[in-house]
Design an enzyme around this catalytic site. Sequence first.
Site, short mmCIF file in Angstrom:
data_model
loop_
_atom_site.label_atom_id
_atom_site.label_comp_id
_atom_site.label_asym_id
_atom_site.label_seq_id
_atom_site.Cartn_x
_atom_site.Cartn_y
_atom_site.Cartn_z
N HIS A 253 0.85 -1.19 0.00
CA HIS A 253 0.00 0.00 0.00
C HIS A 253 0.89 1.24 0.00
O HIS A 253 1.91 1.28 0.69
CB HIS A 253 -0.91 -0.02 1.24
CG HIS A 253 -1.90 1.09 1.27
ND1 HIS A 253 -1.56 2.38 1.65
CD2 HIS A 253 -3.22 1.12 0.98
CE1 HIS A 253 -2.63 3.15 1.59
NE2 HIS A 253 -3.64 2.40 1.18
N ASP B 99 0.91 4.18 1.39
CA ASP B 99 1.27 4.75 2.69
C ASP B 99 2.23 3.84 3.43
O ASP B 99 3.13 4.31 4.14
CB ASP B 99 0.02 4.97 3.54
CG ASP B 99 -0.88 6.06 2.99
OD1 ASP B 99 -0.36 7.00 2.36
OD2 ASP B 99 -2.11 5.98 3.19
N LYS B 100 2.05 2.54 3.29
CA LYS B 100 2.96 1.60 3.95
C LYS B 100 4.33 1.55 3.27
O LYS B 100 5.35 1.32 3.93
CB LYS B 100 2.33 0.20 3.98
CG LYS B 100 1.36 0.02 5.12
CD LYS B 100 2.09 -0.07 6.43
CE LYS B 100 1.41 0.73 7.50
NZ LYS B 100 2.28 1.17 8.58
N GLU C 66 10.24 11.92 6.86
CA GLU C 66 8.95 11.78 6.18
C GLU C 66 9.20 11.39 4.73
O GLU C 66 10.13 11.90 4.09
CB GLU C 66 8.17 13.09 6.22
CG GLU C 66 8.05 13.71 7.60
CD GLU C 66 7.24 12.88 8.58
OE1 GLU C 66 6.48 12.00 8.13
OE2 GLU C 66 7.36 13.12 9.79
N GLU D 260 14.30 16.05 9.52
CA GLU D 260 15.45 16.51 10.27
C GLU D 260 16.23 15.32 10.83
O GLU D 260 15.63 14.37 11.34
CB GLU D 260 15.01 17.40 11.43
CG GLU D 260 14.30 18.67 10.98
CD GLU D 260 14.01 19.59 12.15
OE1 GLU D 260 14.07 20.81 11.96
OE2 GLU D 260 13.73 19.09 13.26
N LYS E 77 -5.62 -4.46 0.52
CA LYS E 77 -6.29 -4.04 1.75
C LYS E 77 -7.20 -5.17 2.21
O LYS E 77 -7.70 -5.96 1.40
CB LYS E 77 -7.12 -2.77 1.54
CG LYS E 77 -6.33 -1.58 1.07
CD LYS E 77 -7.20 -0.34 0.86
CE LYS E 77 -7.53 0.33 2.17
NZ LYS E 77 -8.20 1.64 1.97
N PHE F 119 -8.19 -4.28 -10.43
CA PHE F 119 -7.22 -3.64 -9.55
C PHE F 119 -5.83 -3.98 -10.09
O PHE F 119 -5.07 -4.72 -9.47
CB PHE F 119 -7.40 -4.12 -8.12
CG PHE F 119 -6.63 -3.36 -7.06
CD1 PHE F 119 -5.78 -2.31 -7.40
CD2 PHE F 119 -6.74 -3.71 -5.73
CE1 PHE F 119 -5.08 -1.61 -6.43
CE2 PHE F 119 -6.03 -3.04 -4.75
CZ PHE F 119 -5.19 -1.99 -5.10
N ASP G 62 -2.02 5.79 -6.32
CA ASP G 62 -2.37 6.72 -5.24
C ASP G 62 -1.10 7.12 -4.51
O ASP G 62 -0.29 6.26 -4.17
CB ASP G 62 -3.35 6.05 -4.27
CG ASP G 62 -3.94 7.01 -3.26
OD1 ASP G 62 -3.78 8.23 -3.43
OD2 ASP G 62 -4.56 6.54 -2.28
N ALA G 63 -0.90 8.39 -4.27
CA ALA G 63 0.28 8.84 -3.54
C ALA G 63 0.26 8.30 -2.12
O ALA G 63 -0.80 8.12 -1.52
CB ALA G 63 0.36 10.36 -3.53
N ARG H 280 0.17 7.86 7.75
CA ARG H 280 -1.26 8.00 7.49
C ARG H 280 -2.07 6.76 7.89
O ARG H 280 -3.28 6.75 7.74
CB ARG H 280 -1.52 8.30 6.01
CG ARG H 280 -1.34 9.75 5.66
CD ARG H 280 -2.14 10.16 4.45
NE ARG H 280 -1.85 9.39 3.26
CZ ARG H 280 -1.99 9.88 2.02
NH1 ARG H 280 -2.39 11.12 1.83
NH2 ARG H 280 -1.73 9.13 0.98
N LYS H 281 -1.41 5.73 8.40
CA LYS H 281 -2.13 4.51 8.75
C LYS H 281 -1.92 4.19 10.23
O LYS H 281 -1.61 3.06 10.61
CB LYS H 281 -1.65 3.35 7.87
CG LYS H 281 -2.13 3.48 6.43
CD LYS H 281 -3.64 3.34 6.32
CE LYS H 281 -4.16 3.54 4.90
NZ LYS H 281 -4.20 4.96 4.53
N LYS I 140 10.66 7.86 12.95
CA LYS I 140 11.08 8.56 14.16
C LYS I 140 12.04 7.70 14.97
O LYS I 140 11.79 6.52 15.19
CB LYS I 140 9.87 8.91 15.01
CG LYS I 140 8.89 9.85 14.32
CD LYS I 140 7.65 10.09 15.16
CE LYS I 140 6.66 11.00 14.42
NZ LYS I 140 5.43 11.22 15.19
N LYS J 293 11.66 10.10 20.30
CA LYS J 293 10.31 10.61 20.07
C LYS J 293 9.32 9.71 20.81
O LYS J 293 9.13 8.55 20.46
CB LYS J 293 9.97 10.63 18.59
CG LYS J 293 10.50 11.84 17.83
CD LYS J 293 11.97 11.78 17.59
CE LYS J 293 12.43 12.88 16.64
NZ LYS J 293 13.90 12.86 16.50
N ASP K 170 6.23 9.68 20.82
CA ASP K 170 5.15 9.16 19.96
C ASP K 170 5.37 7.67 19.71
O ASP K 170 4.42 6.89 19.66
CB ASP K 170 5.13 9.89 18.62
CG ASP K 170 4.38 11.21 18.67
OD1 ASP K 170 3.58 11.39 19.60
OD2 ASP K 170 4.62 12.05 17.79
#
Length: 404
Positions: free
Chosen positions: A16, A18-19, A44, A57, A177, A245, A253-254, A259-260, A280, A284, A286
Site C-alpha cells: 500500500h 502509505d505503507k 517523512e 530533520e 487491503k 485492480f 495513489d500517492a 497515514r495509517k 522517528k 520521540k 510518539d
Amino acid sequence: MRSSYLFTSESVSEGHPDKVSDQISDAVVDLFIGKDPEARVACETMVTTNRVILAGEIRGEGVMTPKGEWAPGIQREIEDKVRATVKRIGYEQDGFHWDNLTFENFLHAQSAHIAQGVDASGNKDEGAGDQGIMFGFACDETPDLMPAAIDYSHKILEAMADDRHSGAAPFLEPDAKSQVTLRYENGKPVEATAIVVSTQHAEGYDEGDKQEELNAYVKSVVAKVLPEGLITENTVYHINPTGSFVIGGPDGDAGITGRKIIVDTYGGAAPHGGGAFSGKDPTKVDRSAAYISRYLAKNIVAAGLAKRCTIQLAYAIGVSQPLSLYVDTHGTGTVGDDALEAAIFSVEKLGGLTPRAIRTHLGLNKPIYEKSAAYGHFGRTADGDFFPWERTDLTEDLKAAIAG
C-alpha cells in the site's frame, strides 16, 4: 460496555502506498541508528508515480557532520537503502519500479532548538522529543493479546504477501487491503459476518476463470487465518468489489508516512494519541512511549491481572518524567486500576518511564524498525532484538508488586 455488537477493523499490505512510505522512513531510521545508536531522525516520505521524496530533520555520527553537512558517502547509502526497500516489497511495475524511480532527498540537520530541549546536559536528564499522549492496549481475544478484527486483518494480508514472495500466488501484486467484521456475543467474537479483501492483481484476473481462481484463493487464505467456527454460511465476502485492480501502489495513489496510525495500532478498538511511529528515532515518545504502553498493558493481561487493559502516558517536550500515567482495565481487573498504576512505578526492572529508561529497558536504540512498518507494530512475535515491546517478561514483577 455492550456485550453483543458488530466490530470492524482494516489492514493494508506492505505494498500500500502509505505503507511503502512508512517502510522507507523506517529503513532510513535503521540506517542511521545502525551508524549511531543516539542518532536523531524525523524522516517523512512521499511516494507517487515512479518518484520517492524524503524530507525531515536528522543528526548523528556518520550521518552528518557537526556543521550540518552530509558525511561522505551517506547520501548514496540512503538512496541505495530506499531502492532496496522498494525492491524487497516487490515493485517492478511501469508506474513504480525500484530501479527506475526518481529519488529526491530533502533531509537536513536537526533544529538546534529541538536538540537543546531533548539532549541531556549537566544535571538535566534527557527530555522527551515531543509533547503528546500515547496509548497502549491489550485484551485476551487472541493469543497475541490483540483485538481480534485487526489481528485477523493483518494476518490475511501477511499470508497473501508470503505467497506472493514465494511464488505460490504469482497473480498477486504488492498493493492490497483487508477488512474483517466480527459479531460479538458476551464480549467474545463468535462469527465473521463480512470479509473484505481488495488486492492488486495481474492482468486478466478480473474476469472469468481467472477471477474465480483469485476469489477461491482469497477465501482459502481467510479459512487458514481465522479460527475454526468464525466463518459460517452467513459470512459475506467482498473480494475486489470495485472490479479491476491492476494499477495500484504509488502509481495509483500517492503515499505519505504516518497515514495509517490506526492500522499500525489496534484497529480502532482502543484510543490513539494521534502521533505516528514510522520515521522517528526512539527519543520521540510518539513511538517509544506507545511501545512501553503496549508492553505494560500486555504484561498486565498476560499476568492474569485483567482481561482488557488500556494505558495512557503523557509527556512534555524537553521534560523527562511523564506528566501522567492512567490505567483502565474496563472493569475486568482483579485489583484496582490505581493499584496497577502504583505497581508499574514500583517495578525496579523498568527503571522508570523516562524516554531514556524506556529505550534502555526495551533496547530501542537498535536498527529494528523497518520490520515493524507493515502488518502492525503490535501483536507481533518478539524475536531477539525485534519487537521487544511484545515480550511478557514483566508478569512476575507486576504480580509481586501487587502482592506487596
